[in-house]
Write a protein that holds these residues in place. Structure first.
Motif, PDB file in Angstrom:
ATOM      1  N   LEU A   9      43.113  53.535  39.144  1.00 28.44           N
ATOM      2  CA  LEU A   9      42.552  52.531  38.230  1.00 28.44           C
ATOM      3  C   LEU A   9      42.465  53.116  36.833  1.00 28.44           C
ATOM      4  CD1 LEU A   9      39.550  50.749  39.990  1.00 28.44           C
ATOM      5  CD2 LEU A   9      41.773  49.812  39.458  1.00 28.44           C
ATOM      6  N   ARG A  14      39.378  49.372  35.523  1.00 30.98           N
ATOM      7  CA  ARG A  14      38.059  49.638  36.104  1.00 30.98           C
ATOM      8  C   ARG A  14      37.020  48.699  35.471  1.00 30.98           C
ATOM      9  NH1 ARG A  14      36.611  53.114  39.528  1.00 30.98           N
ATOM     10  NH2 ARG A  14      38.419  54.433  39.247  1.00 30.98           N
ATOM     11  N   ALA A  17      37.480  45.357  36.972  1.00 26.20           N
ATOM     12  CA  ALA A  17      36.975  45.338  38.351  1.00 26.20           C
ATOM     13  C   ALA A  17      35.456  45.207  38.367  1.00 26.20           C
ATOM     14  CB  ALA A  17      37.405  46.601  39.088  1.00 26.20           C
ATOM     15  N   VAL A  18      34.792  45.973  37.518  1.00 19.21           N
ATOM     16  CA  VAL A  18      33.330  45.884  37.440  1.00 19.21           C
ATOM     17  C   VAL A  18      32.920  44.502  36.942  1.00 19.21           C
ATOM     18  CG1 VAL A  18      31.281  46.790  36.261  1.00 19.21           C
ATOM     19  CG2 VAL A  18      32.975  48.367  37.207  1.00 19.21           C
ATOM     20  N   LEU A  21      33.160  42.080  39.766  1.00 25.67           N
ATOM     21  CA  LEU A  21      32.038  42.299  40.677  1.00 25.67           C
ATOM     22  C   LEU A  21      30.747  41.688  40.126  1.00 25.67           C
ATOM     23  CD1 LEU A  21      30.711  43.689  43.148  1.00 25.67           C
ATOM     24  CD2 LEU A  21      30.555  45.750  41.754  1.00 25.67           C
ATOM     25  N   GLY A  64      36.129  42.584  43.286  1.00 25.24           N
ATOM     26  CA  GLY A  64      35.725  43.605  42.314  1.00 25.24           C
ATOM     27  C   GLY A  64      35.162  44.838  42.993  1.00 25.24           C
ATOM     28  N   GLY A  65      34.339  44.651  44.018  1.00 26.54           N
ATOM     29  CA  GLY A  65      33.791  45.784  44.764  1.00 26.54           C
ATOM     30  C   GLY A  65      34.873  46.574  45.464  1.00 26.54           C
ATOM     31  N   VAL A  68      36.863  48.583  42.778  1.00 22.83           N
ATOM     32  CA  VAL A  68      36.130  49.721  42.221  1.00 22.83           C
ATOM     33  C   VAL A  68      36.137  50.913  43.187  1.00 22.83           C
ATOM     34  CG1 VAL A  68      33.802  50.499  41.594  1.00 22.83           C
ATOM     35  CG2 VAL A  68      34.701  48.390  40.645  1.00 22.83           C
ATOM     36  N   THR A  69      36.165  50.639  44.481  1.00 20.27           N
ATOM     37  CA  THR A  69      36.092  51.726  45.468  1.00 20.27           C
ATOM     38  C   THR A  69      37.448  52.351  45.779  1.00 20.27           C
ATOM     39  OG1 THR A  69      36.297  50.198  47.340  1.00 20.27           O
ATOM     40  CG2 THR A  69      34.067  50.717  46.560  1.00 20.27           C
ATOM     41  N   ARG A  71      40.573  54.656  45.504  1.00 19.94           N
ATOM     42  CA  ARG A  71      40.855  55.952  44.887  1.00 19.94           C
ATOM     43  C   ARG A  71      42.329  56.326  45.002  1.00 19.94           C
ATOM     44  NH1 ARG A  71      36.673  55.677  42.172  1.00 19.94           N
ATOM     45  NH2 ARG A  71      34.694  56.258  43.040  1.00 19.94           N
ATOM     46  N   ASP A  78      46.297  44.937  43.804  1.00 22.63           N
ATOM     47  CA  ASP A  78      45.157  44.262  43.190  1.00 22.63           C
ATOM     48  C   ASP A  78      45.589  42.998  42.452  1.00 22.63           C
ATOM     49  OD1 ASP A  78      46.494  46.112  41.486  1.00 22.63           O
ATOM     50  OD2 ASP A  78      44.831  46.048  40.063  1.00 22.63           O
TER      51      ASP A  78
END
Length: 149
Positions: A9, A14, A17-18, A21, A64-65, A68-69, A71, A78
């Protein structure tokens, strides 16, 4: 080289994404509070509309959650998911509004034009996201000698 294809991300993604969320959760809380505070008995289609809007908001919050998670590189997954969420939400909303317009006997043309515009834009985004994902996965296979994701 594979890491350069698409990072997990970027800072901008990011933030988006937040935002998905937070705005999804805020929208769900707002719609649920509005739904719960309506006085008197509501018609069935009103309950359906509130339920659908709550589900749409929770879907964006879940997206969004999830984002964000992550990696690992997503290879545009997405974008595909966001496009499908937008397409489903715009299509279902247009259908519900069209039913309400027919029941009331007015404004069906405007509903179909506006809904069609939103659904059309969402469809274009889905097609572009799938094409981008396919290109990234094709490039990954080229770089790794055919290994799958």
């Amino acid at each position: 080289m594979i890491d350069r294809l698409e990072s997990s991300l970027s800072p901008g993604r990011r933030v988006r994404a937040v935002a998905a969320l937070v705005v999804g959760l805020a929208g769900a809380v707002f719609v649920a509070a509005l739904w719960g505070s309506e006085p008197g008995p509501l018609p069935g289609r009103t309950h359906l509309a509130f339920a659908l809007f709550t589900v749409f908001c929770l879907t964006w919050a879940g997206y969004g959650g999830w984002l964000v998670t992550r990696r690992v590189p997503l290879f545009a997954t997405d974008r595909v998911i966001a496009g499908w969420i937008g397409l489903v939400a715009s299509t279902v909303t247009t259908a519900v509004l069209a039913v309400v317009a027919v029941q009331r006997g007015a404004g069906l043309g405007l509903v179909l034009v506006a809904g069609g515009l939103f659904a059309g834009v969402a469809l274009v985004l889905v097609v572009r996201a799938h094409a981008r994902r396919a290109a990234l996965l094709r490039r990954k296979r080229e770089l790794t000698g055919g290994a799958e994701e």
